[in-house]
Write a protein that holds these residues in place. Sequence first.
Motif, PDB file in Angstrom:
ATOM      1  N   ASN A  85       0.797  -1.231   0.000  1.00  0.00           N
ATOM      2  CA  ASN A  85       0.000   0.000   0.000  1.00  0.00           C
ATOM      3  C   ASN A  85       0.825   1.276   0.000  1.00  0.00           C
ATOM      4  O   ASN A  85       0.271   2.367  -0.123  1.00  0.00           O
ATOM      5  N   HIS A  88       0.184   4.340  -2.350  1.00  0.00           N
ATOM      6  CA  HIS A  88      -1.193   4.241  -2.838  1.00  0.00           C
ATOM      7  C   HIS A  88      -2.144   4.866  -1.819  1.00  0.00           C
ATOM      8  O   HIS A  88      -1.883   4.840  -0.618  1.00  0.00           O
ATOM      9  N   ASN A 110      -6.453   2.763  -4.107  1.00  0.00           N
ATOM     10  CA  ASN A 110      -6.273   3.294  -5.461  1.00  0.00           C
ATOM     11  C   ASN A 110      -5.062   2.624  -6.105  1.00  0.00           C
ATOM     12  O   ASN A 110      -3.967   2.632  -5.550  1.00  0.00           O
ATOM     13  N   THR A 111      -5.261   2.065  -7.285  1.00  0.00           N
ATOM     14  CA  THR A 111      -4.192   1.311  -7.953  1.00  0.00           C
ATOM     15  C   THR A 111      -3.167   2.198  -8.649  1.00  0.00           C
ATOM     16  O   THR A 111      -2.154   1.706  -9.146  1.00  0.00           O
ATOM     17  N   GLN A 127      -8.172   4.205 -12.272  1.00  0.00           N
ATOM     18  CA  GLN A 127      -9.033   3.024 -12.237  1.00  0.00           C
ATOM     19  C   GLN A 127     -10.038   3.120 -11.097  1.00  0.00           C
ATOM     20  O   GLN A 127      -9.692   3.457  -9.965  1.00  0.00           O
TER      21      GLN A 127
END
Length: 243
Positions: A85, A88, A110-111, A127
């Motif tokens: 993570n 991100h 969130n990618t 995305q």
Amino acid sequence: MKINTQRGATLIVVLIVLLLVLIVCTVAVRKSVGSLKIATSEQAQDLTFQSSEAYLLRLNNLTTTEQIYNASVFGLVGYTTQDSNIGHEVTFCYDQNMTSSFDPQQVGVNTNVVVGTNPNTNLIATQKLIKGFCNNQFTSGRNAVMTQVYLKSTAQNIFAGFTDGTDSESVSKPVSVRIHVISVIPALASNSDHIPECLSNYPANFDDSLGANTVVDCLKFYRIPYSSQVSDYKQENSLTSTQ
């Protein structure tokens, strides 16, 4: 002939007076509507600010037990600073049913994958989140405000560098997590249907390397009333050996 002339003049005077009264009333109504809009806007700003502030105040008043939980892999600090993570945004909707300041079962990540430009807004989106965004979930029982929280850390894992069985009299490693709290009022937005779109398709933090627009950009485009607050949450995580 004189009587008719006087009657005609009287009619003209009456019409002029009526016109003046109509103008005065119109101006008064417009001023009243303008004042009402200003008052409503100020009230909305106060309400969203208080909702955003409520979560940050809660973090500043955690009990020792809650701080320990936050440092675990299931808590705000530990979860956000996991290797997968780092860098991100971890997001979730802070609603009235949450019993703690963080629930890993309700978060989305969130990618950082840009999917392109939205043809309707010309905003660059990432995305879409599968979960972890507000969709008719409200901060209070009045069902007026929705509050979304974004957590991001660029620090390494708080447990990185420690081997199993580390024994130290005092091992301290402060960790900082950037917190964005954004609150919106759907009832005052003419485009409230787009709120989930803004909260799920855009990050809170602007990143040059990512190049995507932010949640605030989306809310501004759709003229949705909002309040955005940013805070750095720092927690000193100490490991103390026991003899």
